[in-house]
Design an enzyme around this catalytic site. Structure first.
Site, PDB file in Angstrom:
ATOM      1  N   ASP A 103     -30.527  18.866  -7.212  1.00 22.68           N
ATOM      2  CA  ASP A 103     -31.226  19.784  -6.310  1.00 22.68           C
ATOM      3  C   ASP A 103     -31.222  21.166  -6.957  1.00 22.68           C
ATOM      4  OD1 ASP A 103     -32.156  21.106  -3.978  1.00 22.68           O
ATOM      5  OD2 ASP A 103     -31.117  19.657  -2.700  1.00 22.68           O
ATOM      6  N   ASP A 205     -35.654  23.199  -4.198  1.00 21.23           N
ATOM      7  CA  ASP A 205     -35.409  23.864  -2.918  1.00 21.23           C
ATOM      8  C   ASP A 205     -36.403  25.023  -2.697  1.00 21.23           C
ATOM      9  OD1 ASP A 205     -33.473  24.127  -0.663  1.00 21.23           O
ATOM     10  OD2 ASP A 205     -33.181  26.125  -1.509  1.00 21.23           O
ATOM     11  N   GLU A 268     -39.696  20.963  -2.140  1.00 25.00           N
ATOM     12  CA  GLU A 268     -39.595  21.188  -0.699  1.00 25.00           C
ATOM     13  C   GLU A 268     -40.624  22.247  -0.343  1.00 25.00           C
ATOM     14  OE1 GLU A 268     -36.362  22.601   2.649  1.00 25.00           O
ATOM     15  OE2 GLU A 268     -36.684  23.787   0.857  1.00 25.00           O
ATOM     16  N   HIS A 336     -31.213  16.624   5.574  1.00 23.58           N
ATOM     17  CA  HIS A 336     -29.987  17.311   5.968  1.00 23.58           C
ATOM     18  C   HIS A 336     -30.242  18.564   6.796  1.00 23.58           C
ATOM     19  CE1 HIS A 336     -31.590  19.246   2.494  1.00 23.58           C
ATOM     20  NE2 HIS A 336     -30.801  20.274   2.675  1.00 23.58           N
ATOM     21  N   ASP A 337     -31.506  18.876   7.056  1.00 23.75           N
ATOM     22  CA  ASP A 337     -31.832  20.070   7.844  1.00 23.75           C
ATOM     23  C   ASP A 337     -32.335  19.742   9.234  1.00 23.75           C
ATOM     24  OD1 ASP A 337     -31.242  21.876   5.763  1.00 23.75           O
ATOM     25  OD2 ASP A 337     -33.236  21.611   4.893  1.00 23.75           O
TER      26      ASP A 337
HETATM   27  C1  NOJ Z   1     -33.626  24.280   2.223  1.00 25.00           C
HETATM   28  C2  NOJ Z   1     -32.417  23.404   2.236  1.00 25.00           C
HETATM   29  O1  NOJ Z   1     -32.810  22.093   2.507  1.00 25.00           O
HETATM   30  C3  NOJ Z   1     -31.469  23.980   3.269  1.00 25.00           C
HETATM   31  O2  NOJ Z   1     -30.396  23.120   3.514  1.00 25.00           O
HETATM   32  C4  NOJ Z   1     -31.015  25.327   2.783  1.00 25.00           C
HETATM   33  O3  NOJ Z   1     -30.219  25.935   3.768  1.00 25.00           O
HETATM   34  C5  NOJ Z   1     -32.189  26.235   2.474  1.00 25.00           C
HETATM   35  N1  NOJ Z   1     -33.225  25.571   1.750  1.00 25.00           N
HETATM   36  C6  NOJ Z   1     -31.772  27.416   1.667  1.00 25.00           C
HETATM   37  O4  NOJ Z   1     -31.479  27.038   0.353  1.00 25.00           O
END
Ligand code: NOJ
Length: 547
Positions: A103, A205, A268, A336-337
């Site tokens: 990542d 990311d 992402e 995970h978010d």
């Molecule tokens: C996206 C990630 O998936 C998340 O977990 C993170 O907090 C933010 N980007 C900041 O890097």
């Protein structure tokens, strides 16, 4: 030309803190992942059969945002192991034919990264311009009106020089200035460092925010925002997300990937189908290999996308229409978010049924599917006592601990995860790999069957997507070469009653939420149970099975 591996791959996302602890500290680690690789793919159909793994960040980090605050891009956090463990993980993955994606966090570093420490130290420091430093406005106001994704202003005052620095996330995550060629070069070198070590690619990311408006102009206010909505939605993220200059940076990143064979970039990104598609690049220059489409999870913040055939059809129609020729979408039902799938779709207590149908849809679509660890056994959000909450984002916005709890390997009190107190509490004991592995009717067995069916069936891997006519509340699509007899059909019923869906050509039910249906001959229609789904392999497809 050989077909790129990612086109046919199913990717499994591991949150390293929560997969398997091997050293008894209550935190998952790389050695633990190595021990569990055979579960993911041992080359036989008793394993899940995934082709690639994406690890959420594993680099040294103060863990303010659990690794998304990187203090050294070229290392391994001691909680997870050492460089030697990482090398072994790479080798063990490759020995099983599994690709490994790390990542990459290019938008920001940790405030403990040596670059930022230097940058913050004085106005004249050579790294000053590696980050965004601005003085207060003459009236004492913040440099601009941007908000942090996690809530609050995106600017924090640094006492050392009396200037503010920009952070799109936590104040411990200062944004890098990608307009500075030295930053770009240093970040490209991070990619090369890992490619040399054998990593197969990266999930990237916050891809859409690395290039911002050159003058950091204010964002317009969002006229549709209402008190009670998420604070960050109070403005339209025009000048700091999907800003046109980002696409040039993406193409230059792609060129670094292309210096090495078969390296893959998955970004992402957020936005409309058109905005997502722009990340794939154009005829003249490629961009990312894959850009996430999260619209099955959420289209418009903060609402979850309902489990509704009409909405899902529209999402896929838009994605297919917007994506450049030769590219393919990349869908996910969780990460995970975001709240776990079942928790999100459990308003009537029938989330598990929907999860079964989701497995069939995800593996049936034209896309590179991503599966978040534990989704295959139906893990749900875990309620976490206040004193055990970890995610700092919760202080200003939503917390993400409930969907990050340890993998449930068995029904024992430790769930087979750790001998120590786990970093987050365990979820329900009755959802675990051990029991579902042996049960043909389980969600895990359904996932496994769907993944292997996809591997064996050319239409499912390579075929075009075509939406076919079907009743309201149902979704029928075909996968196959245009005009050819060979095809697979996927049918979904999001209503609470049984339905009959017409299919255009005869075949065999290869997979169904009601597993006793599998093997049944299909003439002109298929019957679906309430909230059910099925995959039919048309007779013509058999000739190219295992091609
Ligand atoms: C996206 C990630 O998936 C998340 O977990 C993170 O907090 C933010 N980007 C900041 O890097």
């Amino acid at each position: 030309m050989t077909r790129e591996w990612w086109r046919d791959a199913v990717v499994y996302q591991i949150y390293p803190r929560s997969f398997q602890d091997s050293n008894g500290d209550g935190i998952g680690d790389l050695e633990g992942i190595i021990r569990r690789l055979d579960y993911l793919n041992d080359g036989t159909e008793t394993s899940l059969g995934v082709d690639a793994i994406w690890l959420s960040p594993t680099f040294p980090s103060p863990m303010k945002d659990f690794g998304y605050d990187v203090s050294d891009y070229n290392g391994v956090h001691p909680d997870f192991g050492t460089m030697e463990t990482m090398d072994r993980l790479i080798a063990e993955c490759h020995a099983r034919g599994i690709k490994l994606l790390l990542d990459w966090v290019p938008n920001h570093t940790s405030d403990r990264h040596p670059w930022f420490i230097e940058s913050a130290s004085s106005l004249e420091n050579p790294k000053r311009d590696w980050y965004f430093w601005r003085s207060a406005k003459p009236d004492g106001g913040l440099p601009n009106n941007w908000r942090s994704v996690f809530g609050g202003p995106a600017w924090t005052l640094s006492e050392e020089t009396g200037q503010f620095y920009l952070h799109s996330f936590l104040k411990e995550q200062p944004d890098l200035n990608w307009r500075n060629p030295e930053v770009e070069r240093a970040m490209h070198d991070v990619l090369r460092f890992w490619f040399e070590r054998g990593i197969d690619g990266f999930r990237i990311d916050v891809m859409g925010m690395i290039l911002k408006h050159p003058e950091l102009a204010d964002n317009p206010v969002n006229p549709r925002w209402r008190p009670g909505d998420r604070e960050r939605s109070s403005q339209i993220w025009l000048n700091n997300r999907n800003y046109p200059d980002v696409f040039g940076a993406v193409k230059r990143i792609r060129r670094v990937f292309d210096e090495y064979p078969e390296k893959t970039a998955v970004g992402e990104v957020f936005g409309t189908a058109e905005e997502i598609s722009a990340y794939y690049g154009d005829d003249r220059e490629p961009g990312l290999h894959l850009a996430f489409n999260f619209q099955f999870i959420h289209e418009i913040e903060p609402w979850h996308t309902p489990w509704d055939a009409e909405i899902m059809k529209r999402i896929v129609r838009d994605a297919e229409r917007a994506i450049p020729a030769g590219s393919q979408p990349c869908f996910a039902f969780g990460n995970h978010d975001r709240m776990r799938f079942i928790t999100r779709h459990n308003e009537d207590g029938r989330g598990v049924e929907r999860a079964r149908a989701a497995a069939i849809v995800l593996m049936g679509l034209r896309n590179t599917p991503f599966v978040y660890y534990g989704e295959e056994i139906g893990m749900e959000d875990v309620e976490i006592p206040e004193e055990q909450l970890q995610d700092p984002a919760r202080l200003r916005t939503f917390g993400r601990d409930p969907e990050r709890t340890p993998m449930q390997w068995d029904a024992t009190p430790s769930r087979g995860f750790s001998e120590a107190e786990p970093w987050l509490p365990y979820g329900r004991a009755d959802r675990n790999v051990d029991e579902q592995f042996a049960d043909d009717g389980s969600l895990l067995s359904l996932y496994r069957a769907a993944i292997w069916l996809r591997k064996r069936t050319a239409s499912l891997r390579e075929g075009a997507y075509r939406e076919l006519e079907s009743l309201d509340g149902t979704w029928l699509f075909e996968r196959g070469a245009t005009g050819a007899a060979a095809a697979a059909y996927v049918a979904l019923n999001t209503t609470g009653h049984a339905v009959r869906v017409a299919v255009p050509s005869p075949g065999t039910v290869a997979l169904a939420t009601l597993r006793s249906e599998e093997g049944r001959r299909v003439g002109q229609h298929i019957d679906l149970e309430p909230l059910g789904a099925a995959m039919v392999i048309a007779d013509g497809e058999r000739s190219i099975l295992g091609r």
